[in-house]
Motif scaffolding. Structure first.
Motif, PDB file in Angstrom:
ATOM      1  N   ASP A  15      40.534  40.371  47.653  1.00 62.97           N
ATOM      2  CA  ASP A  15      39.342  39.535  47.794  1.00 62.97           C
ATOM      3  C   ASP A  15      39.581  38.096  47.336  1.00 62.97           C
ATOM      4  OD1 ASP A  15      37.859  41.673  48.760  1.00 62.97           O
ATOM      5  OD2 ASP A  15      37.211  42.270  46.741  1.00 62.97           O
ATOM      6  N   ASP A  16      40.658  37.893  46.608  1.00 64.26           N
ATOM      7  CA  ASP A  16      40.953  36.569  46.050  1.00 64.26           C
ATOM      8  C   ASP A  16      42.453  36.286  46.211  1.00 64.26           C
ATOM      9  OD1 ASP A  16      40.937  34.188  44.660  1.00 64.26           O
ATOM     10  OD2 ASP A  16      40.664  35.091  42.679  1.00 64.26           O
ATOM     11  N   PRO A  17      42.902  36.092  47.457  1.00 64.77           N
ATOM     12  CA  PRO A  17      44.336  35.945  47.723  1.00 64.77           C
ATOM     13  C   PRO A  17      44.959  34.694  47.123  1.00 64.77           C
ATOM     14  CG  PRO A  17      43.060  35.419  49.685  1.00 64.77           C
ATOM     15  CD  PRO A  17      42.094  36.007  48.700  1.00 64.77           C
ATOM     16  N   TRP A  18      44.147  33.724  46.732  1.00 63.94           N
ATOM     17  CA  TRP A  18      44.682  32.483  46.162  1.00 63.94           C
ATOM     18  C   TRP A  18      44.492  32.425  44.647  1.00 63.94           C
ATOM     19  CZ3 TRP A  18      47.751  30.252  49.449  1.00 63.94           C
ATOM     20  CH2 TRP A  18      47.506  30.349  50.817  1.00 63.94           C
ATOM     21  N   ALA A  19      44.148  33.548  44.037  1.00 61.42           N
ATOM     22  CA  ALA A  19      44.031  33.661  42.573  1.00 61.42           C
ATOM     23  C   ALA A  19      43.095  32.613  41.973  1.00 61.42           C
ATOM     24  CB  ALA A  19      45.413  33.564  41.925  1.00 61.42           C
ATOM     25  N   LEU A  20      41.994  32.353  42.669  1.00 58.90           N
ATOM     26  CA  LEU A  20      41.043  31.354  42.187  1.00 58.90           C
ATOM     27  C   LEU A  20      40.445  31.752  40.837  1.00 58.90           C
ATOM     28  CD1 LEU A  20      39.145  30.581  45.523  1.00 58.90           C
ATOM     29  CD2 LEU A  20      40.905  29.201  44.432  1.00 58.90           C
ATOM     30  N   ALA A  21      40.071  33.016  40.709  1.00 55.34           N
ATOM     31  CA  ALA A  21      39.432  33.473  39.474  1.00 55.34           C
ATOM     32  C   ALA A  21      40.381  33.367  38.286  1.00 55.34           C
ATOM     33  CB  ALA A  21      38.936  34.910  39.638  1.00 55.34           C
ATOM     34  N   TRP A  22      41.640  33.796  38.475  1.00 56.25           N
ATOM     35  CA  TRP A  22      42.589  33.787  37.362  1.00 56.25           C
ATOM     36  C   TRP A  22      42.962  32.368  36.977  1.00 56.25           C
ATOM     37  CZ3 TRP A  22      47.752  32.435  36.325  1.00 56.25           C
ATOM     38  CH2 TRP A  22      48.266  32.962  35.137  1.00 56.25           C
ATOM     39  N   LEU A  23      43.201  31.517  37.975  1.00 56.17           N
ATOM     40  CA  LEU A  23      43.640  30.153  37.687  1.00 56.17           C
ATOM     41  C   LEU A  23      42.514  29.274  37.143  1.00 56.17           C
ATOM     42  CD1 LEU A  23      46.023  29.597  40.713  1.00 56.17           C
ATOM     43  CD2 LEU A  23      46.663  29.607  38.289  1.00 56.17           C
ATOM     44  N   LYS A  24      41.293  29.743  37.239  1.00 56.46           N
ATOM     45  CA  LYS A  24      40.200  28.983  36.629  1.00 56.46           C
ATOM     46  C   LYS A  24      40.339  28.964  35.113  1.00 56.46           C
ATOM     47  CE  LYS A  24      35.155  28.580  36.476  1.00 56.46           C
ATOM     48  NZ  LYS A  24      33.858  29.133  36.946  1.00 56.46           N
ATOM     49  N   GLU A  25      40.918  30.031  34.538  1.00 62.67           N
ATOM     50  CA  GLU A  25      41.016  30.136  33.082  1.00 62.67           C
ATOM     51  C   GLU A  25      42.444  30.247  32.577  1.00 62.67           C
ATOM     52  OE1 GLU A  25      38.447  33.259  31.750  1.00 62.67           O
ATOM     53  OE2 GLU A  25      36.634  32.150  32.292  1.00 62.67           O
ATOM     54  N   HIS A  26      43.423  30.125  33.474  1.00 65.65           N
ATOM     55  CA  HIS A  26      44.837  30.169  33.094  1.00 65.65           C
ATOM     56  C   HIS A  26      45.574  29.106  33.889  1.00 65.65           C
ATOM     57  CE1 HIS A  26      43.183  34.229  32.475  1.00 65.65           C
ATOM     58  NE2 HIS A  26      44.005  34.303  31.435  1.00 65.65           N
ATOM     59  N   LYS A  53      55.001  24.775  49.221  1.00 63.49           N
ATOM     60  CA  LYS A  53      54.375  25.275  50.451  1.00 63.49           C
ATOM     61  C   LYS A  53      53.149  26.134  50.125  1.00 63.49           C
ATOM     62  CE  LYS A  53      53.999  27.163  54.688  1.00 63.49           C
ATOM     63  NZ  LYS A  53      53.202  26.495  55.738  1.00 63.49           N
ATOM     64  N   TRP A  54      53.289  27.088  49.213  1.00 63.58           N
ATOM     65  CA  TRP A  54      52.171  27.968  48.864  1.00 63.58           C
ATOM     66  C   TRP A  54      51.017  27.155  48.290  1.00 63.58           C
ATOM     67  CZ3 TRP A  54      49.211  29.497  44.689  1.00 63.58           C
ATOM     68  CH2 TRP A  54      48.494  30.685  44.839  1.00 63.58           C
ATOM     69  N   SER A  55      51.336  26.184  47.440  1.00 62.07           N
ATOM     70  CA  SER A  55      50.302  25.399  46.765  1.00 62.07           C
ATOM     71  C   SER A  55      49.521  24.535  47.751  1.00 62.07           C
ATOM     72  CB  SER A  55      50.935  24.518  45.691  1.00 62.07           C
ATOM     73  OG  SER A  55      51.608  25.302  44.727  1.00 62.07           O
ATOM     74  N   LEU A  56      50.210  23.880  48.686  1.00 56.30           N
ATOM     75  CA  LEU A  56      49.519  23.032  49.648  1.00 56.30           C
ATOM     76  C   LEU A  56      48.819  23.868  50.719  1.00 56.30           C
ATOM     77  CD1 LEU A  56      51.863  19.941  50.059  1.00 56.30           C
ATOM     78  CD2 LEU A  56      49.983  20.332  48.473  1.00 56.30           C
ATOM     79  N   ASP A  57      49.383  25.017  51.064  1.00 49.93           N
ATOM     80  CA  ASP A  57      48.664  25.947  51.954  1.00 49.93           C
ATOM     81  C   ASP A  57      47.323  26.318  51.318  1.00 49.93           C
ATOM     82  OD1 ASP A  57      50.830  25.936  53.647  1.00 49.93           O
ATOM     83  OD2 ASP A  57      51.407  28.028  53.309  1.00 49.93           O
ATOM     84  N   ARG A  58      47.357  26.588  50.020  1.00 43.89           N
ATOM     85  CA  ARG A  58      46.142  26.937  49.275  1.00 43.89           C
ATOM     86  C   ARG A  58      45.138  25.786  49.325  1.00 43.89           C
ATOM     87  NH1 ARG A  58      44.386  26.382  43.598  1.00 43.89           N
ATOM     88  NH2 ARG A  58      43.419  28.315  42.837  1.00 43.89           N
ATOM     89  N   ALA A  59      45.625  24.564  49.171  1.00 39.70           N
ATOM     90  CA  ALA A  59      44.731  23.408  49.117  1.00 39.70           C
ATOM     91  C   ALA A  59      43.979  23.174  50.418  1.00 39.70           C
ATOM     92  CB  ALA A  59      45.520  22.159  48.740  1.00 39.70           C
ATOM     93  N   VAL A  60      44.576  23.538  51.559  1.00 39.50           N
ATOM     94  CA  VAL A  60      43.900  23.293  52.847  1.00 39.50           C
ATOM     95  C   VAL A  60      43.308  24.561  53.458  1.00 39.50           C
ATOM     96  CG1 VAL A  60      45.367  21.305  53.370  1.00 39.50           C
ATOM     97  CG2 VAL A  60      46.022  23.566  54.238  1.00 39.50           C
ATOM     98  N   THR A  61      43.550  25.716  52.835  1.00 40.62           N
ATOM     99  CA  THR A  61      43.105  26.994  53.401  1.00 40.62           C
ATOM    100  C   THR A  61      42.017  27.661  52.580  1.00 40.62           C
ATOM    101  OG1 THR A  61      45.319  27.352  54.323  1.00 40.62           O
ATOM    102  CG2 THR A  61      43.866  29.267  54.200  1.00 40.62           C
ATOM    103  N   ALA A  62      42.173  27.636  51.261  1.00 38.45           N
ATOM    104  CA  ALA A  62      41.217  28.311  50.375  1.00 38.45           C
ATOM    105  C   ALA A  62      39.902  27.518  50.297  1.00 38.45           C
ATOM    106  CB  ALA A  62      41.826  28.464  48.980  1.00 38.45           C
ATOM    107  N   PRO A  63      38.829  28.164  49.826  1.00 36.50           N
ATOM    108  CA  PRO A  63      37.548  27.453  49.652  1.00 36.50           C
ATOM    109  C   PRO A  63      37.586  26.603  48.386  1.00 36.50           C
ATOM    110  CG  PRO A  63      37.321  29.731  48.963  1.00 36.50           C
ATOM    111  CD  PRO A  63      38.707  29.613  49.529  1.00 36.50           C
ATOM    112  N   VAL A  64      38.357  25.510  48.429  1.00 38.63           N
ATOM    113  CA  VAL A  64      38.568  24.671  47.257  1.00 38.63           C
ATOM    114  C   VAL A  64      38.260  23.212  47.586  1.00 38.63           C
ATOM    115  CG1 VAL A  64      40.303  26.198  46.229  1.00 38.63           C
ATOM    116  CG2 VAL A  64      41.019  24.414  47.845  1.00 38.63           C
TER     117      VAL A  64
END
Length: 538
Positions: free
Chosen positions: A196-207, A125-136
């Motif tokens: 500022d980054d509720p979907w951990a975009l910055a961290w998951l870019k390198e981890h 649920k969290w992962s697919l919410d991220r896919a349709v909600t975050a700027p991704v």
């Protein structure tokens, strides 16, 4: 020694030194390690990050799982992905309701993230919410499968997850097998999220925080990635962990160096060699070469239908019959691909509703001159023809032949070789009148191609075609469950395309996978990259 030769030698030495260093990290035999070289690079570990490279997509397929994945099938004796066969990955099974509005996924009881945490429906649920909600990137992709809101995703119980659609969409399920809807360990991701980054975009870019077949040992953006097998992963085709213990992915920009590395055995697989190098290596007979026409991709010559004189359909027709197709095919691809020209349509009607299909065009300068006269331009005109410098090995000989042939009917062409960023910007701003590019559809159904590449004021509508009838039929076909009616819609779309001729499909290039003779299991994948999980060494 030339400067180019010096650079090539240094690249080989650097690769060898890197391999020895990496080998000292863990004492593993050469047979247990897959070495992959590419002219591009891995720039992120999260495929959703805007600007992600296709090489990054390939890494994410091995480090993350999705709910489902594509099966595979034989096409002309080669293994390719199968859009119509969806198999479980994290989902042990799935159900589609009789009305097609609900997709229910039953998760594997033994699935765990790489830190040992069980995979739950809450993580999905969290992962697919991220896919349709975050700027991704996943946001636009899942839209093509009618998934646009977090409200459509529901946890039924810890191992059951449900997706609700507003109307039946045959591309909803395949969309969940693409690179973007990765299932993330939500607990780990939330620990690295910020206000500022509720979907951990910055961290998951390198981890990574996945459950995939491989863990990341080393990540140097733009240079190299080293991955180690996750022995707990059991979602392979034979229900066991992946074959190789370690994967080394390294960027080697010079194509001749990549060819040298695979020929010497210092690399196991490469898929982006120049056609001339592939032909040479194949002739030597020491390596395995699997050439697969990219059946979900098309190279075309495009004309901007909004810029004069290409706003005149007869000008576009004139160009279509003035291209030296056979010569271009030989010079650019050495004949390695599937031509999309020279067809004969009975009664002038499309041979099928599939896309792409070979077009009834060939070099016919008299017909081309007649069309120019009909356009009111009997003496021709001047224009530019642009291509991406990154595609120069195929586009440059193609452009030279186009210039020469069009000159014979009075069209004067100035060739522009543009850097990738400049080419992309000018395409996006609709400033290029005449150019070559390529398209690829991860979900290669006819309506998907037409909706994404021939409608709307958006980047991927390269020709800027605006045909209301085409738009209406493509939208109708999207939700058409009857195969016979869908085929008829496809034929109508193909007929409109040829009548309007907004751009000219010229061929589907081969994907030439060159590999050591011991490598087995290669499958042409939707994202045109190697799926490392498929491969083994005999």
């Amino acid at each position: 020694m030339s400067i180019t030769g010096s650079k090539r030698l240094l690249s080989v030495v650097a690769f060898a030194a890197f391999s020895l260093t990496a080998g000292s990290v863990q004492a593993q035999t050469r047979a247990e390690t897959l070495r992959y070289v590419t002219g591009a690079s891995v720039n992120t570990l999260d495929p959703n990050i805007p600007g992600s490279t296709r090489e990054a997509f390939a890494v994410s397929l091995s480090t993350y799982d999705r709910l489902v994945s594509f099966g595979r099938k034989q096409l002309n004796g080669k293994w390719v992905f199968d859009l119509d066969k969806i198999t479980g990955e994290l989902a042990e099974s799935y159900d589609v309701s009789p009305d097609g509005l609900k997709l229910t996924f039953h998760l594997r009881k033994d699935a765990k993230f790489q830190d040992g945490t069980p995979v739950s429906a809450e993580d999905v649920k969290w992962s697919l919410d991220r896919a349709v909600t975050a700027p991704v990137l996943g946001k636009a992709q899942l839209l093509t499968g009618s998934m646009t809101s977090a409200d459509q995703f529901k946890v039924i119980d810890p191992l059951t997850f449900e997706v609700t659609l507003s109307k039946p969409d045959k591309l909803a399920l395949p969309n969940l097998a693409t690179v973007y809807p990765i299932i993330i360990n939500s607990k780990v991701a939330k620990e690295h999220a910020t206000a500022d980054d509720p979907w951990a975009l910055a961290w998951l870019k390198e981890h990574t925080a996945g459950s995939g077949a491989y863990r990341i040992d080393m990540f140097k953006p733009g240079e190299q990635v080293i991955m180690t097998r996750n022995d707990a992963w059991n979602r392979g085709t034979t229900d066991k962990s992946a074959s190789f213990k370690r994967i080394i992915v390294q960027s080697v920009p010079e194509p001749a160096t990549r060819a040298n590395l695979v020929e010497r055995g210092d690399a196991d697989v490469v898929i982006d060699l120049q056609a001339s190098d592939v032909q040479s290596l194949e002739a030597k007979g020491k390596l395995k070469v699997i050439s697969t026409p990219q059946y979900n991709a098309v190279t075309f010559v495009s004309m901007n239908n909004l810029i004069p004189p290409f706003d005149n359909v007869n000008v576009r027709r004139a160009v279509a019959f003035a291209l030296p197709y056979d010569d271009m095919f030989k010079a650019a691809l050495f004949g390695r691909g599937a031509p999309l020209f020279g067809a004969t349509w009975a009664d002038g009607k499309p041979a099928s509703g599939a896309y792409p299909i070979a077009q009834p065009v060939k070099l016919d300068l008299e017909k081309a001159r007649d069309y120019l006269k009909a356009a009111g331009l009997p003496d021709g005109f001047s224009t530019t023809f642009s291509f991406n410098v990154g595609q120069a090995s195929t586009a440059e000989p193609m452009a030279a032949l186009i210039k020469e042939s069009l000159a014979r009917i009075g069209i004067k062409v100035d060739i522009q070789k543009l850097p990738d960023a400049q080419m992309s910007t000018q395409i996006n701003e609709k400033k290029l009148p005449f150019f070559t590019e390529g398209i690829v559809a991860w979900l290669p159904s006819t309506d998907y191609f037409y909706r994404n590449f021939y409608t709307g004021n958006q980047r991927w509508n390269y020709s800027s075609i605006d045909n209301p009838e085409l738009v209406a039929i493509a939208q109708e076909a999207r939700f058409e469950p009857d195969k016979a009616k869908y085929e008829e819609d496809g034929r109508k779309l193909n007929a409109i395309h040829f009548n309007e001729i907004p751009q000219i499909p010229v061929w589907q290039p081969n994907q030439d996978a060159v590999m050591a003779p011991s490598i087995e299991g290669y499958t042409y994948q939707f994202h045109r990259q190697v799926d490392y999980r498929d491969l083994s060494r005999k």
